[in-house]
Motif scaffolding. Structure first.
Motif, mmCIF file in Angstrom:
data_model
loop_
_atom_site.group_PDB
_atom_site.id
_atom_site.type_symbol
_atom_site.label_atom_id
_atom_site.label_comp_id
_atom_site.label_asym_id
_atom_site.label_seq_id
_atom_site.Cartn_x
_atom_site.Cartn_y
_atom_site.Cartn_z
ATOM 1 N N CYS A 47 0.862 -1.191 0.000
ATOM 2 C CA CYS A 47 0.000 0.000 0.000
ATOM 3 C C CYS A 47 0.896 1.238 0.000
ATOM 4 O O CYS A 47 1.808 1.366 0.821
ATOM 5 N N ALA A 49 -0.484 4.386 0.084
ATOM 6 C CA ALA A 49 -1.271 5.460 0.710
ATOM 7 C C ALA A 49 -1.595 6.585 -0.265
ATOM 8 O O ALA A 49 -1.619 7.756 0.118
ATOM 9 N N VAL A 64 -9.045 8.960 4.707
ATOM 10 C CA VAL A 64 -7.662 9.414 4.478
ATOM 11 C C VAL A 64 -7.396 10.557 5.452
ATOM 12 O O VAL A 64 -8.051 11.590 5.407
ATOM 13 N N ARG A 75 0.566 10.229 6.296
ATOM 14 C CA ARG A 75 -0.821 10.051 5.835
ATOM 15 C C ARG A 75 -1.296 8.682 6.277
ATOM 16 O O ARG A 75 -0.605 7.680 6.096
ATOM 17 N N GLU A 76 -2.480 8.639 6.869
ATOM 18 C CA GLU A 76 -3.095 7.378 7.281
ATOM 19 C C GLU A 76 -4.269 7.063 6.359
ATOM 20 O O GLU A 76 -5.074 7.939 6.065
ATOM 21 N N VAL A 77 -4.332 5.825 5.907
ATOM 22 C CA VAL A 77 -5.497 5.326 5.167
ATOM 23 C C VAL A 77 -6.157 4.285 6.060
ATOM 24 O O VAL A 77 -5.538 3.284 6.410
ATOM 25 N N GLU A 121 -0.062 3.681 7.648
ATOM 26 C CA GLU A 121 0.499 5.022 7.799
ATOM 27 C C GLU A 121 1.806 5.109 7.020
ATOM 28 O O GLU A 121 2.689 4.263 7.171
ATOM 29 N N LYS A 122 1.900 6.149 6.162
ATOM 30 C CA LYS A 122 3.091 6.334 5.334
ATOM 31 C C LYS A 122 3.571 7.774 5.439
ATOM 32 O O LYS A 122 2.772 8.704 5.612
ATOM 33 N N PRO A 136 2.697 10.765 -0.915
ATOM 34 C CA PRO A 136 3.432 9.936 0.057
ATOM 35 C C PRO A 136 4.766 9.475 -0.531
ATOM 36 O O PRO A 136 4.897 9.275 -1.741
#
Length: 207
Positions: A47, A49, A64, A75-77, A121-122, A136
């Motif tokens: 992933c 993100a 997101v 950034r969290e997905v 999280e990235k 990201p």
């Protein structure tokens, strides 16, 4: 009228030979069919993100969230399983095709909806001039791998790859943010700032 009765007789004989179609769940574990759409499982490695899954989710079950206060920014997905309708659009339209996969897990019943989520999280790449979000870091690295030699035409990709290989230093340290200089072309900047660097000189006049 005779055909349905023969069909029913055939099914009864099959059931006697093959056993019942139903399972003894929950007394015994149930094994779903291979194509069963269960809980979406995001991959921490694949992933990137990018947020494409959130755009195509019809139930808006994917959130997101950008954490700009963190260092580095992230950034969290987040997949919310209490809203998910298991339509598989996130897996079908994933940018990397392997970022999320609908597994076989179906037993998600609980009395606490706040625990029904999973996220990735990235790290985010921000414009070194204005601080706007570019993409990201994982997405840039994926693009470098995907483009191969063609990535040499984009400085953001080149610089990110060199930093990943510890071949480049942080060019942002000590450099003024305004006015724009031609040397800003060799920094990680957003398309809007790059346009200003290319079109205007340091006095604000158009080139």
């Amino acid at each position: 009228m005779r055909y349905p009765k023969l069909r029913e007789l055939k099914e009864a004989i099959k059931a006697l030979i093959q056993g019942p179609v139903t399972t003894k769940y929950p007394q015994a574990p149930h094994i779903p069919f291979p194509a069963f759409r269960g809980r979406p499982v995001p991959s921490s490695e694949d992933c990137i993100a990018c947020g494409a899954c959130a755009l195509v989710c019809p139930a808006r079950a994917i959130e997101v969230k950008e954490n700009l206060d963190k260092r580095p920014a992230t950034r969290e997905v987040i997949w919310h399983y209490d809203i998910c309708i298991f339509c598989k659009q996130c897996e079908r339209l994933c940018t990397t095709l392997t970022g999320v996969h609908l597994g076989q897990e179906f037993d998600l019943a609980t009395t606490d909806r706040s625990v029904l989520f999973e996220g990735i999280e990235k790290e985010l790449i921000l414009c070194e001039d204005c601080g706007e979000i570019i993409v990201p870091k994982a997405q840039l690295l994926w693009m470098i791998k995907k483009l191969g030699p063609l990535s040499s035409g984009n400085f953001n990709l080149i610089y990110t790859a060199q930093k990943e290989l510890l071949l480049a230093e942080d060019l942002n340290s000590g450099l003024p943010s305004e006015p724009h200089q031609r040397t800003d072309l060799y920094r990680i900047i957003c398309p809007k700032c790059r346009h200003q660097v290319l079109v205007f000189n340091q006095t604000g006049k158009q080139l």
